[in-house]
Every structure is written in structure tokens, then in C-alpha cells.
Design an enzyme around this catalytic site. Sequence first.
Site, PDB file in Angstrom:
ATOM      1  N   CYS A   2       0.808  -1.226   0.000  1.00 19.56           N
ATOM      2  CA  CYS A   2       0.000   0.000   0.000  1.00 19.56           C
ATOM      3  C   CYS A   2       0.841   1.277   0.000  1.00 19.56           C
ATOM      4  O   CYS A   2       1.946   1.303   0.549  1.00 19.56           O
ATOM      5  CB  CYS A   2      -0.869   0.030   1.238  1.00 19.56           C
ATOM      6  SG  CYS A   2      -1.778  -1.463   1.521  1.00 19.56           S
ATOM      7  N   ARG A  27       4.901   0.021  -6.002  1.00 22.16           N
ATOM      8  CA  ARG A  27       4.922  -0.748  -4.759  1.00 22.16           C
ATOM      9  C   ARG A  27       4.018  -1.972  -4.827  1.00 22.16           C
ATOM     10  O   ARG A  27       4.131  -2.874  -4.012  1.00 22.16           O
ATOM     11  CB  ARG A  27       4.464   0.131  -3.593  1.00 22.16           C
ATOM     12  CG  ARG A  27       5.407   1.277  -3.298  1.00 22.16           C
ATOM     13  CD  ARG A  27       4.764   2.268  -2.349  1.00 22.16           C
ATOM     14  NE  ARG A  27       4.540   1.721  -1.036  1.00 22.16           N
ATOM     15  CZ  ARG A  27       5.358   1.888  -0.002  1.00 22.16           C
ATOM     16  NH1 ARG A  27       6.450   2.602  -0.138  1.00 22.16           N
ATOM     17  NH2 ARG A  27       5.088   1.354   1.166  1.00 22.16           N
ATOM     18  N   TRP A  75      -3.108  -2.775  -1.334  1.00 18.84           N
ATOM     19  CA  TRP A  75      -2.752  -4.153  -1.658  1.00 18.84           C
ATOM     20  C   TRP A  75      -3.529  -4.988  -0.649  1.00 18.84           C
ATOM     21  O   TRP A  75      -3.244  -4.951   0.547  1.00 18.84           O
ATOM     22  CB  TRP A  75      -1.252  -4.325  -1.489  1.00 18.84           C
ATOM     23  CG  TRP A  75      -0.661  -5.542  -2.094  1.00 18.84           C
ATOM     24  CD1 TRP A  75      -0.270  -5.705  -3.399  1.00 18.84           C
ATOM     25  CD2 TRP A  75      -0.346  -6.779  -1.441  1.00 18.84           C
ATOM     26  NE1 TRP A  75       0.261  -6.955  -3.583  1.00 18.84           N
ATOM     27  CE2 TRP A  75       0.227  -7.636  -2.409  1.00 18.84           C
ATOM     28  CE3 TRP A  75      -0.506  -7.247  -0.139  1.00 18.84           C
ATOM     29  CZ2 TRP A  75       0.638  -8.926  -2.110  1.00 18.84           C
ATOM     30  CZ3 TRP A  75      -0.090  -8.531   0.157  1.00 18.84           C
ATOM     31  CH2 TRP A  75       0.482  -9.357  -0.820  1.00 18.84           C
ATOM     32  N   ASN A 101      -1.799   2.404   5.951  1.00 18.80           N
ATOM     33  CA  ASN A 101      -0.896   1.309   5.551  1.00 18.80           C
ATOM     34  C   ASN A 101      -0.590   0.524   6.814  1.00 18.80           C
ATOM     35  O   ASN A 101      -0.320   1.123   7.862  1.00 18.80           O
ATOM     36  CB  ASN A 101       0.447   1.836   5.036  1.00 18.80           C
ATOM     37  CG  ASN A 101       0.332   2.410   3.650  1.00 18.80           C
ATOM     38  OD1 ASN A 101      -0.734   2.416   3.052  1.00 18.80           O
ATOM     39  ND2 ASN A 101       1.448   2.890   3.139  1.00 18.80           N
ATOM     40  N   GLY A 102      -0.563  -0.799   6.697  1.00 18.49           N
ATOM     41  CA  GLY A 102      -0.229  -1.617   7.865  1.00 18.49           C
ATOM     42  C   GLY A 102      -1.353  -2.589   8.159  1.00 18.49           C
ATOM     43  O   GLY A 102      -2.270  -2.773   7.352  1.00 18.49           O
ATOM     44  N   GLU A 478      19.894 -16.020  -7.025  1.00 19.35           N
ATOM     45  CA  GLU A 478      19.377 -14.709  -7.402  1.00 19.35           C
ATOM     46  C   GLU A 478      18.969 -14.687  -8.885  1.00 19.35           C
ATOM     47  O   GLU A 478      17.927 -14.143  -9.246  1.00 19.35           O
ATOM     48  CB  GLU A 478      20.429 -13.622  -7.090  1.00 19.35           C
ATOM     49  CG  GLU A 478      20.081 -12.218  -7.510  1.00 19.35           C
ATOM     50  CD  GLU A 478      18.795 -11.668  -6.900  1.00 19.35           C
ATOM     51  OE1 GLU A 478      18.190 -12.327  -6.035  1.00 19.35           O
ATOM     52  OE2 GLU A 478      18.396 -10.574  -7.320  1.00 19.35           O
ATOM     53  N   LYS A 482      15.197 -13.857 -10.216  1.00 26.79           N
ATOM     54  CA  LYS A 482      14.924 -12.770 -11.178  1.00 26.79           C
ATOM     55  C   LYS A 482      14.060 -13.282 -12.318  1.00 26.79           C
ATOM     56  O   LYS A 482      13.076 -12.661 -12.703  1.00 26.79           O
ATOM     57  CB  LYS A 482      16.228 -12.218 -11.796  1.00 26.79           C
ATOM     58  CG  LYS A 482      17.070 -11.260 -11.013  1.00 26.79           C
ATOM     59  CD  LYS A 482      16.499  -9.913 -10.756  1.00 26.79           C
ATOM     60  CE  LYS A 482      15.601  -9.930  -9.585  1.00 26.79           C
ATOM     61  NZ  LYS A 482      16.094  -9.565  -8.288  1.00 26.79           N
ATOM     62  N   GLU A 485      10.412 -14.188 -11.162  1.00 22.65           N
ATOM     63  CA  GLU A 485       9.492 -13.121 -10.743  1.00 22.65           C
ATOM     64  C   GLU A 485       9.043 -12.233 -11.893  1.00 22.65           C
ATOM     65  O   GLU A 485       7.927 -11.742 -11.872  1.00 22.65           O
ATOM     66  CB  GLU A 485      10.057 -12.296  -9.581  1.00 22.65           C
ATOM     67  CG  GLU A 485      11.266 -11.480  -9.905  1.00 22.65           C
ATOM     68  CD  GLU A 485      11.811 -10.761  -8.678  1.00 22.65           C
ATOM     69  OE1 GLU A 485      11.045 -10.417  -7.774  1.00 22.65           O
ATOM     70  OE2 GLU A 485      13.029 -10.540  -8.642  1.00 22.65           O
ATOM     71  N   HIS A 501      22.005 -35.896  -7.083  1.00 22.08           N
ATOM     72  CA  HIS A 501      21.329 -36.535  -5.944  1.00 22.08           C
ATOM     73  C   HIS A 501      19.807 -36.511  -6.110  1.00 22.08           C
ATOM     74  O   HIS A 501      19.079 -36.639  -5.140  1.00 22.08           O
ATOM     75  CB  HIS A 501      21.757 -35.868  -4.634  1.00 22.08           C
ATOM     76  CG  HIS A 501      23.208 -36.044  -4.367  1.00 22.08           C
ATOM     77  ND1 HIS A 501      23.770 -37.262  -4.055  1.00 22.08           N
ATOM     78  CD2 HIS A 501      24.250 -35.172  -4.428  1.00 22.08           C
ATOM     79  CE1 HIS A 501      25.084 -37.127  -3.912  1.00 22.08           C
ATOM     80  NE2 HIS A 501      25.388 -35.855  -4.142  1.00 22.08           N
ATOM     81  N   LYS A 600       6.658  -4.164  -4.126  1.00 26.35           N
ATOM     82  CA  LYS A 600       8.041  -3.738  -3.956  1.00 26.35           C
ATOM     83  C   LYS A 600       8.488  -3.862  -2.505  1.00 26.35           C
ATOM     84  O   LYS A 600       9.595  -4.284  -2.220  1.00 26.35           O
ATOM     85  CB  LYS A 600       8.187  -2.297  -4.451  1.00 26.35           C
ATOM     86  CG  LYS A 600       9.598  -1.750  -4.345  1.00 26.35           C
ATOM     87  CD  LYS A 600      10.545  -2.450  -5.304  1.00 26.35           C
ATOM     88  CE  LYS A 600      11.971  -1.984  -5.202  1.00 26.35           C
ATOM     89  NZ  LYS A 600      12.889  -2.954  -5.814  1.00 26.35           N
TER      90      LYS A 600
HETATM   91  C1  F6R Z   1      13.250  -9.575  -5.665  1.00 27.45           C
HETATM   92  C2  F6R Z   1      12.977  -8.632  -4.605  1.00 27.45           C
HETATM   93  C3  F6R Z   1      12.562  -9.176  -3.296  1.00 27.45           C
HETATM   94  C4  F6R Z   1      13.206  -8.356  -2.167  1.00 27.45           C
HETATM   95  C5  F6R Z   1      12.666  -8.800  -0.805  1.00 27.45           C
HETATM   96  C6  F6R Z   1      13.314  -8.035   0.316  1.00 27.45           C
HETATM   97  O1  F6R Z   1      13.626  -8.911  -6.842  1.00 27.45           O
HETATM   98  O2  F6R Z   1      13.059  -7.452  -4.793  1.00 27.45           O
HETATM   99  O3  F6R Z   1      12.867 -10.525  -3.167  1.00 27.45           O
HETATM  100  O4  F6R Z   1      14.595  -8.529  -2.241  1.00 27.45           O
HETATM  101  O5  F6R Z   1      11.286  -8.611  -0.768  1.00 27.45           O
HETATM  102  O6  F6R Z   1      13.081  -6.674   0.180  1.00 27.45           O
HETATM  103  P1  F6R Z   1      13.954  -5.603   0.951  1.00 27.45           P
HETATM  104  O7  F6R Z   1      15.332  -5.692   0.388  1.00 27.45           O
HETATM  105  O8  F6R Z   1      13.295  -4.292   0.653  1.00 27.45           O
HETATM  106  O9  F6R Z   1      13.916  -5.985   2.387  1.00 27.45           O
END
Ligand code: F6R
Length: 605
Positions: A2, A27, A75, A101-102, A478, A482, A485, A501, A600
Site C-alpha cells: 500500500c 509498490r 494491496w 498502511n499496515g 538470485e 529474477k 518473478e 542426488h 516492492k
Molecule cells: C526480488 C525482490 C525481493 C526483495 C525482498 C526483500 O527482486 O526485490 O525478493 O529482495 O522482498 O526486500 P527488501 O530488500 O526491501 O527488504
Amino acid sequence: MCGIIGYTGSDPAVPILLDGLKKLEYRGYDSAGIAVQTADGLHMVKATGKVEKLAEKLEQATDMEGICGIGHTRWATHGSPSDVNAHPHMSADGRFAIVHNGIIENYLEIKTELEEKGIVFASETDTEVIVQLLAYYYEGDVRKSLMRTIRRLEGSYALAVLCADEPGTVFAARMSSPLIIGVGAGENFFASDITALIRHTKDVIDLDDGETAEIRTDSVRIFDPYGNPVSREPRHILWDIAAAEKGGYDHFMMKEIMEQPQALQATLEPRIKDGRIVLDSVDLDMKQFDRIMITACGSAYHAGCVGRLVLETLCRLPVETELASEFRYRDLVLNERTLVIVVSQSGETADTIAALRKAKEDGAATLAIVNVVGSTIAKIADHVIYTWAGPEIAVATTKGYVTQLAVLDLFAVWAADQLGRLDHKTYSQLVKGLKALPAKAQRALDLSARVGRLAKLYHDRKSLFFIGRNLDHAVAMEGSLKLKEISYLHSEAYAAGELKHGTIALIEPGRLVVALCCCERLYEKTASNIQQVKARGATVLAVAPESNHQIYGEADHVLRVPGVHPLFFPVVEIIPLQLLAYWVARENGCDIDKPKNLAKSVTVE
Ligand code: F6R
């Protein structure tokens, strides 16, 4: 997740609020809404779906002409995404409107209590209890009613309140969810996020947990949890408006991938002075620790996995990693001899905040690696090292991740030196290696066009594997995330030696395996894993240092990254993988900056 935006001044509020909501779209959200104060009370418009839908509805509205208002992107957590559940929420008597928010953990208890008093709820949200409580406690003084209300709330909130009786004033409160006040001339703003404010002002005041604020066109008053006035000077944001715009790129993600050399430079350069690493913000005596624990979520966790290997190699201390979402549910043995490092781009991830709090409760020393200045994690941790990546808008992190690697590498060298583990020559080589990273990252970006062509060949694969050993494995995790997602392709990261294995059963003709081969001392081992998957018909795309010529005899395609210090390869090695995810997602027509179901900043557990 949010987002909140608010305005009080002399211009029409709706265009300012709509623009702010667009800046907050990254976000992640599923509905949006705006409320304004007008001469005949409070009015609101809400819409399920994108901010454009809200904008269309607002064009039809005839009663939204106010100069003070609040807006929200929601959200959904409590109740489905719908117009009625969207924020703002209004009290049954129409006197108060709020955005929140929250999460209010005790909302059911409050809702039952208010329903027993005859108050009728319109939505399924937890938020609505706040606005109904405000109206219930109101006896002519909004601040008193707000203080009484927040005393009842358990959970987290960033809250903005309009009251029909207080023209030109927005009331705000905060607990464990960010809220920033933007100070203008003859107008003031507030938002959950700097990107929504930066077009209007770079002078901001952070609200702390438990504080409330009264924001008028010409004044900002802040009060502590007991109602005493707090005096706080604005801080000046260094981010540029251009940093929050696409700047000619089709997507924020590509812009942010391309910004990595500058982000690395900004993160590394100020901390390397006359060949020495200087971490001004860290006042730690490494000799007091017998263990390091790194915790984070998602990509930040993956950065932590790289950090673990570098720290244990250089510091010769036991280093463990744990997902922040699991951290507090383990019976961890933490004490003052443990250093807990939390890593977070946003500084607002709920699981990481909970892990940090748990570490502090258990007496561990805490160090946060964070990108957003003044964020909750930065405030709670004992020590902070900022990554200077600038605002990251694309949901998939790129420059946030590589700058986390850079800080972990810096810290590892600094800590190893403090512990007396490095001779002069090794120290100098490491520092030289760090300094070289921005230029090396720049060269790795040249792979973009080539990766784009490979994406055309492989974008329709249903499932992929990323394999590697040691640091390569940490980077594989990682790379795989990427791709998943943003392109929605299934992929898995495997420690290359583990394939045999069990997982090798899934290797079949045509399966694409991305083999990471930057860990030079283990190259022969990974090469034999490549042979095993090739023997079963897999197509292999390898990422290897420029110096490795053998790889051409093993893989179908090779992406060559510039040579760097062996411990710092992840910084350049991830770049082709980010590009692969980007170009595959683009081929598949995916919404790259706002992938489905993702937010985000994940501010709920
Ligand atoms: C993936 C991504 C998420 C964040 C995770 C932690 O591309 O962005 O996996 O890395 O949600 O977010 P932060 O770093 O903001 O704590």
C-alpha cells in the site's frame, strides 16, 4: 505494498494526489482511492484496479474540488480488492476519512465492540475500525480523538486523517510503517515513500513510531506519544527527480540495471580513502564476536548468502544465514557475542524488521545494510551502512542487490582487517578489487544485446535450471529468482554438485541449464556437472570469466564477464542473469516493472 499520499495547500488536490499515486504504483496494489475536503464536507472516489481507472472515475466526479486531500493505493490483506474495501474509509457519520498502511491485529475485537454500540461497518477491512473509532471518540478535538484511537490499536499503521471540521488540516500517525512529511512553501505533503514527494519538495521530516502530526498549509506540528510537541528539522533528500523517472528507457528495470556502475561507484567510493576502507557509521569491535548471522528476505537474502561466503573466507569466523521469515521461529542461540547483519533495500520488510527486533531482544549486536535513509530498519539497528543505489522503482531489485553485495564485500574486508586476518598485500589487492567493480560492471552491461538475442531463442522454455558452486551457487539463486518473478518461467537454482542426488531426473533433451562458472578454483567440478547435463540432452548457457577459454568446449553458449577479484565475481556475474530475466520477460510480453502478485516493499508477514 500500500501507498499513501497527502496534500494541503492552495492548488487543486486531486491532480497532485493522482500524480503521487502513479509514483507509488510500483509498490504493488490492487485498488486506489482519493478523499478531499470541500466546502460541503468530505468526498471520496475509489476504484478497483489501476490508478487510470480511478482517474477516469474522477473525471466524472463533480464534488472533488478541494485543496486538501489524501490518496491511497491498496494491496488487499483483509477483504478482497473491491471499491468498498479500497481506501479511503469514511466514518459512518461522514466526519472522518482515513487512509492506512499496515495491519491492525486486534481489529475484530474493536469491530465487535463498535458493532455492539450500533455502528454499522461498510467494508471487510481492518482499517475501517480506525475511522469508526475516531468518530466514536470525537468530542470536538481531533488530536485527542486520534491519540485515544491509536492507543487502542495493536499492529502497524501509517495513518492520514481528514476531518470535515478542520479545513486545510491533515492529521497523521505512525507505528512500524513509514510516513514522511514533505515540507513545501505555502503547501505541505506527506507520503509513505519519497518517490511520491520528490517532484514537489526535497525537504522531508520523518515521523517516528508513536508520533502524531498536524499538517497544515503553513505549519507542521509533531507530537510524541504523550502529546508533547516535538521539534524536528527537515532533512534534505539527495535523490534527484530524474532518479524516479524512466529517463528514456522502456522500463525502470532496464534503467536500474544500466545504473549499476554508478550505484556501485556511489556506494564504494566514499568508503575507500587513501587505499583504506573507512566505515564511519560503524563503531564495532569485531573481536567481541564469535559468530555472525545474516538475515534478510528474497534477493537481499541472496546477497546475504554471497556475504556469508566472503565473510567466512576473510574473517575466519562462523557465519550463518537465515531467511528473515524463519528467523524468529527458530530457537536461535544469540547473545552479545553474535553480530546479526540484516540486509534490506527498502528498510521496511516486515519479516526483516521482526528478525531485527528478535536479534536485539536476544542481546545480539545488529548491523543493517539498507538503501532507504530513515527507514524503519535503519532506525532500529545499532549500526547502519547505507547502500547508495538511489531510488529503486522496478519491483525486481537489481541495483539494490549489487550495492548490497558491494557493502557486504566492503564490510568483510574491513572486519577481516580489524581482526588482523589480512596481510598488507592481500588487503591492498582486495581494496583494489573493490575499486575496480564499477568499471567492470559497466563492461558486463555490454552483454545486453547478446543476451537479448539468446532470450529470443529460449523465452518459451517452461522450466530452467541455474547451477553453480560456492559463490556461483549463491548467484544462481538470485538469477533464478529474477527470471521467475518477472518472466513467470519456472526455474530452480541448484548447487551444481547436488544435481546428481535427485534433480538430474528432470534433465531431458532441450532443457536449458544456466551454468555459472566464475568460481575459478571449482571450475573443473562445475565443468563435469555441465558434461552430466549435456549427456542427458540439456542445452547449456554458461557465464564465465573472459579468461576461461576451456568453457567453449563444454557449453552451447557462453556469456563472458570481465575478470575481477575472485571473491567479488557475484557483482559482475549477476548482470547477464538480470539481463536474461529482463529480455525473456520482454519477449513474453510480461509487465516487467510490476510483475503479477508482487509488491516492492513487503510490509506484511
Ligand atoms: C526480488 C525482490 C525481493 C526483495 C525482498 C526483500 O527482486 O526485490 O525478493 O529482495 O522482498 O526486500 P527488501 O530488500 O526491501 O527488504
